[in-house]
Design a protein around this motif. Structure first.
Motif, PDB file in Angstrom:
ATOM      1  N   ARG A   4     -62.989  56.277 -93.482  1.00  0.00           N
ATOM      2  CA  ARG A   4     -62.751  55.131 -92.531  1.00  0.00           C
ATOM      3  C   ARG A   4     -61.871  55.895 -91.405  1.00  0.00           C
ATOM      4  O   ARG A   4     -61.079  56.602 -91.354  1.00  0.00           O
ATOM      5  N   THR A   5     -62.601  55.694 -90.288  1.00  0.00           N
ATOM      6  CA  THR A   5     -62.128  56.351 -89.055  1.00  0.00           C
ATOM      7  C   THR A   5     -61.981  55.350 -87.990  1.00  0.00           C
ATOM      8  O   THR A   5     -62.235  54.180 -88.157  1.00  0.00           O
ATOM      9  N   ARG A   6     -61.246  55.517 -86.734  1.00  0.00           N
ATOM     10  CA  ARG A   6     -60.770  54.652 -85.839  1.00  0.00           C
ATOM     11  C   ARG A   6     -60.851  55.204 -84.455  1.00  0.00           C
ATOM     12  O   ARG A   6     -60.605  56.552 -84.143  1.00  0.00           O
ATOM     13  N   PHE A   7     -61.050  54.362 -83.509  1.00  0.00           N
ATOM     14  CA  PHE A   7     -60.848  54.791 -82.131  1.00  0.00           C
ATOM     15  C   PHE A   7     -59.844  54.011 -81.722  1.00  0.00           C
ATOM     16  O   PHE A   7     -59.989  52.668 -81.652  1.00  0.00           O
ATOM     17  N   ALA A   8     -58.720  54.582 -81.043  1.00  0.00           N
ATOM     18  CA  ALA A   8     -57.515  53.693 -80.610  1.00  0.00           C
ATOM     19  C   ALA A   8     -57.102  53.964 -79.136  1.00  0.00           C
ATOM     20  O   ALA A   8     -56.099  54.533 -79.164  1.00  0.00           O
ATOM     21  N   PRO A   9     -57.836  53.516 -78.441  1.00  0.00           N
ATOM     22  CA  PRO A   9     -57.347  53.668 -77.013  1.00  0.00           C
ATOM     23  C   PRO A   9     -56.165  52.910 -76.719  1.00  0.00           C
ATOM     24  O   PRO A   9     -56.113  51.647 -76.903  1.00  0.00           O
ATOM     25  N   SER A  10     -55.427  53.153 -75.343  1.00  0.00           N
ATOM     26  CA  SER A  10     -54.549  52.450 -74.851  1.00  0.00           C
ATOM     27  C   SER A  10     -55.125  51.584 -73.550  1.00  0.00           C
ATOM     28  O   SER A  10     -55.731  52.351 -72.737  1.00  0.00           O
ATOM     29  N   PRO A  11     -55.287  50.383 -73.459  1.00  0.00           N
ATOM     30  CA  PRO A  11     -55.788  49.640 -72.339  1.00  0.00           C
ATOM     31  C   PRO A  11     -54.948  49.787 -71.109  1.00  0.00           C
ATOM     32  O   PRO A  11     -54.348  48.707 -70.376  1.00  0.00           O
ATOM     33  N   GLU A  70     -65.277  46.924 -87.711  1.00  0.00           N
ATOM     34  CA  GLU A  70     -63.958  46.122 -87.742  1.00  0.00           C
ATOM     35  C   GLU A  70     -63.194  46.427 -86.484  1.00  0.00           C
ATOM     36  O   GLU A  70     -63.344  47.303 -85.804  1.00  0.00           O
ATOM     37  N   GLY A  71     -62.582  45.141 -86.059  1.00  0.00           N
ATOM     38  CA  GLY A  71     -62.056  45.005 -84.635  1.00  0.00           C
ATOM     39  C   GLY A  71     -62.677  44.559 -83.789  1.00  0.00           C
ATOM     40  O   GLY A  71     -63.782  43.729 -84.065  1.00  0.00           O
ATOM     41  N   PRO A  72     -62.016  44.463 -82.457  1.00  0.00           N
ATOM     42  CA  PRO A  72     -61.246  45.170 -82.164  1.00  0.00           C
ATOM     43  C   PRO A  72     -59.619  44.577 -82.713  1.00  0.00           C
ATOM     44  O   PRO A  72     -59.477  43.346 -82.765  1.00  0.00           O
ATOM     45  N   PHE A  73     -58.779  45.320 -83.277  1.00  0.00           N
ATOM     46  CA  PHE A  73     -57.563  44.830 -83.445  1.00  0.00           C
ATOM     47  C   PHE A  73     -56.419  45.341 -82.350  1.00  0.00           C
ATOM     48  O   PHE A  73     -56.811  46.588 -81.839  1.00  0.00           O
ATOM     49  N   TYR A  74     -55.474  44.246 -82.207  1.00  0.00           N
ATOM     50  CA  TYR A  74     -54.618  44.386 -81.040  1.00  0.00           C
ATOM     51  C   TYR A  74     -53.202  44.620 -81.828  1.00  0.00           C
ATOM     52  O   TYR A  74     -52.775  43.743 -82.572  1.00  0.00           O
ATOM     53  N   GLN A  75     -52.588  45.709 -81.280  1.00  0.00           N
ATOM     54  CA  GLN A  75     -51.287  45.991 -81.760  1.00  0.00           C
ATOM     55  C   GLN A  75     -50.124  44.996 -81.506  1.00  0.00           C
ATOM     56  O   GLN A  75     -49.407  44.478 -82.292  1.00  0.00           O
ATOM     57  N   ASP A 195     -51.983  50.468 -92.997  1.00  0.00           N
ATOM     58  CA  ASP A 195     -52.615  49.353 -93.298  1.00  0.00           C
ATOM     59  C   ASP A 195     -54.340  49.406 -93.337  1.00  0.00           C
ATOM     60  O   ASP A 195     -54.881  48.790 -94.056  1.00  0.00           O
ATOM     61  N   MET A 196     -54.895  50.044 -92.187  1.00  0.00           N
ATOM     62  CA  MET A 196     -56.279  50.156 -91.965  1.00  0.00           C
ATOM     63  C   MET A 196     -56.853  51.201 -92.985  1.00  0.00           C
ATOM     64  O   MET A 196     -58.229  51.400 -92.874  1.00  0.00           O
ATOM     65  N   GLN A 197     -56.357  51.918 -93.866  1.00  0.00           N
ATOM     66  CA  GLN A 197     -56.679  52.769 -94.789  1.00  0.00           C
ATOM     67  C   GLN A 197     -57.552  53.921 -94.060  1.00  0.00           C
ATOM     68  O   GLN A 197     -58.500  54.482 -94.562  1.00  0.00           O
ATOM     69  N   ILE A 198     -57.038  54.342 -92.972  1.00  0.00           N
ATOM     70  CA  ILE A 198     -57.638  55.433 -91.995  1.00  0.00           C
ATOM     71  C   ILE A 198     -57.585  56.879 -93.057  1.00  0.00           C
ATOM     72  O   ILE A 198     -56.492  57.146 -93.132  1.00  0.00           O
ATOM     73  N   THR A 199     -58.899  57.526 -93.115  1.00  0.00           N
ATOM     74  CA  THR A 199     -58.957  58.660 -94.025  1.00  0.00           C
ATOM     75  C   THR A 199     -58.953  59.666 -92.889  1.00  0.00           C
ATOM     76  O   THR A 199     -58.465  60.978 -93.223  1.00  0.00           O
ATOM     77  N   HIS A 200     -59.455  59.395 -91.590  1.00  0.00           N
ATOM     78  CA  HIS A 200     -59.419  60.764 -90.851  1.00  0.00           C
ATOM     79  C   HIS A 200     -59.225  60.230 -89.504  1.00  0.00           C
ATOM     80  O   HIS A 200     -59.807  59.326 -88.948  1.00  0.00           O
ATOM     81  N   VAL A 201     -58.548  60.879 -88.860  1.00  0.00           N
ATOM     82  CA  VAL A 201     -57.757  60.731 -87.531  1.00  0.00           C
ATOM     83  C   VAL A 201     -58.662  61.843 -86.855  1.00  0.00           C
ATOM     84  O   VAL A 201     -57.903  62.996 -86.579  1.00  0.00           O
ATOM     85  N   ILE A 202     -59.496  61.357 -85.840  1.00  0.00           N
ATOM     86  CA  ILE A 202     -60.018  62.296 -85.029  1.00  0.00           C
ATOM     87  C   ILE A 202     -59.483  61.851 -83.379  1.00  0.00           C
ATOM     88  O   ILE A 202     -59.942  60.834 -83.250  1.00  0.00           O
ATOM     89  N   ARG A 203     -58.774  62.574 -82.885  1.00  0.00           N
ATOM     90  CA  ARG A 203     -58.454  62.365 -81.443  1.00  0.00           C
ATOM     91  C   ARG A 203     -58.201  63.601 -80.684  1.00  0.00           C
ATOM     92  O   ARG A 203     -58.235  64.714 -81.108  1.00  0.00           O
ATOM     93  N   GLY A 204     -57.513  63.396 -79.341  1.00  0.00           N
ATOM     94  CA  GLY A 204     -57.102  64.522 -78.530  1.00  0.00           C
ATOM     95  C   GLY A 204     -56.151  65.310 -78.852  1.00  0.00           C
ATOM     96  O   GLY A 204     -55.409  64.857 -79.586  1.00  0.00           O
ATOM     97  N   ASP A 205     -56.440  66.512 -78.564  1.00  0.00           N
ATOM     98  CA  ASP A 205     -55.288  67.442 -78.923  1.00  0.00           C
ATOM     99  C   ASP A 205     -53.579  67.115 -78.245  1.00  0.00           C
ATOM    100  O   ASP A 205     -52.908  67.976 -78.333  1.00  0.00           O
TER     101      ASP A 205
END
Length: 465
Positions: A4-11, A70-75, A195-205
């Motif tokens: 389970r991966t996610r993309f989580a941008p800030s708007p 799944e989503g989009p989910f809003y914090q 909560d979203m059971q994310i297994t791999h967080v792929i994001r910028g350094d």
């Protein structure tokens, strides 16, 4: 285990090319493993988040075809959940209320910096066995701080950068809720990933520094810690960090600039990742190949010339009817209607191998659908007195014959041969009269597509017939 991966941008702005690459890699990793890809909008920065920016993210994802499961989910819609977890940490003694004022914190940091120390919270309000806390000041709403471990290390095997270890004494007690009760970014991310059971967080350094804090909170919650993969930055064409000045434009700007999404995706896939020497591949092939092992830990450099080359390649392969839909929109924006004119798909088939993007295609085919106005010097150069009789005779012959490319070609060639001329001497003025320019694809193909009536109308307008 389901990946389970996610993309989580800030708007807080548009979806730029760096974010798009992060989304692509997260999406591809989930697809490679038949997993789940989640879109999460991290909109807790109320002052800077806008509905327009949210829509820009959704539009960019849709244009690129990065479909989420799944989503989009809003914090902002999950505030009750964050507060519930904060209450849990307080009850378990893993978080505490801090009443230090802004002035006290500033004075603390100034003193530490003057002593050559790293500025950090000194734990004034951190409860410890045998420690007496200061009296609670009246009328002060506290922040909530996470009780970070005081010793040991927090470490992880980054899937891109390798082993990373940070001493816990380098980390102070992170604020997880502000004085008004709103949870902070680093805390919301942790709860969401849990909560979203994310297994791999792929994001910028740029998130590497957040990772040890987030891991410690996850461990305090007895939550599973995901695998982390931090992607190195993207440099602009000039080698500078990608910014608005150096090419960090909205993904949708690439659409406006005439790029095809498959070209942008193919280019982004090779921006910091490789599969041997393969340069051109479909997203289906990319998902089959994609892994985290072949992501380079060094910065990737954007190369507009290479993107243009890829886009030209995909334009040549694109279905003409699809191109017609895109070019019709661009011509309509210029006030040019294609209805009643030559079949646009057929016209684009003649031109698509000559263009690098959709806007160039629109430029090239405009003359089929609007009045043309050749420059006076162009008319003077090509519509010379010696060739005018030849053009008039040729026009009469064209009007009487069958209107196919083969017949048109033969008629033009006969006029050239019969008058002892070189082919350009006839073809160039024909182009100027029907297209307004001296360079086009094969002139017989242009005339065939333009059609008998419109071709003769344009020719006769200059021949005085």
């Amino acid at each position: 285990m389901m990946i389970r991966t996610r993309f989580a941008p800030s708007p807080t702005g548009f979806l730029h090319i760096g974010g798009a690459r992060t989304a692509l890699f997260s999406w591809a990793y989930a697809r490679h493993h038949q997993g789940v890809f989640i879109l999460r909008i991290e909109d807790t920065d109320v002052a800077r988040s806008t509905p327009e920016a949210v829509q820009a993210i959704l539009d960019g994802m849709n244009w690129l075809g990065l479909n989420y499961d799944e989503g989009p989910f809003y914090q902002m819609q999950r505030m009750d959940r964050y507060k519930q977890v904060i209450a849990q940490l307080l009850e378990e003694g893993k978080a505490y209320r801090c009443y230090s004022s802004r002035e006290a914190l500033d004075a603390m940091r100034e003193k530490q910096m003057a002593a050559g120390l790293k500025p950090r919270y000194d734990g004034t309000w951190r409860p410890e066995p045998g420690k007496t806390l200061p009296p609670v000041p009246g009328g002060v709403e506290p922040v909530i701080r996470f009780k970070n471990p005081l010793d040991g290390i927090v470490a992880w095997d980054d899937q891109v950068k390798g082993r990373i270890a940070i001493a816990n004494n380098e980390l102070d007690d992170l604020i997880i809720a502000r004085a008004d009760g709103t949870p902070t970014y680093n805390f919301c991310v942790v709860v969401d990933d849990w909560d979203m059971q994310i297994t791999h967080v792929i994001r910028g350094d740029d998130h590497v520094n957040n990772t040890p804090r987030q891991i410690n909170i996850l461990k305090a919650l007895n939550a599973q810690v995901p695998q982390y993969a931090h992607l190195s930055m993207i440099l602009g064409d000039d080698g500078q960090k990608l910014s608005k000045r150096h090419g960090a434009v909205s993904v949708m700007q690439y659409d406006e600039d005439g790029y095809l999404p498959e070209a942008v995706l193919n280019y982004l896939a090779r921006l910091g990742w490789s599969h041997g020497d393969d340069e051109i591949f479909s997203m289906e092939q990319f998902c089959t190949w994609f892994d985290l092992d072949h992501i380079t830990p060094s910065a990737a450099q954007f190369n507009t010339e290479k993107l243009n080359w890829l886009n030209a390649h995909y334009l040549k392969l694109a279905d003409n009817s699809r191109l017609a839909t895109e070019v019709t929109k661009r011509l309509a924006a210029r006030g040019i209607a294609t209805a009643g004119g030559p079949d646009l798909a057929g016209v684009l088939g003649l031109y698509k191998e000559r263009a690098a993007n959709l806007n160039e295609l629109a430029d090239a085919v405009e003359y089929f659908y609007r009045q043309i106005h050749p420059a006076d010097d162009l008319l003077g150069k090509h519509l010379t007195p010696d060739v005018m009789p030849v053009l008039k005779a040729l026009t009469e012959k064209l009007a009487a014959g069958e209107w196919t490319q083969a017949v048109l070609h033969d008629a033009i060639q006969e006029a050239v041969t019969a008058n002892g001329l070189k082919f350009p001497k006839v073809a160039m003025p024909l182009r100027v009269m029907v297209a307004g320019i001296a360079q086009t694809p094969s002139v017989d193909a242009v005339l065939a597509l333009l059609g008998r009536d419109e071709t003769l109308r344009r020719l006769n307008g200059y021949l005085g017939v």
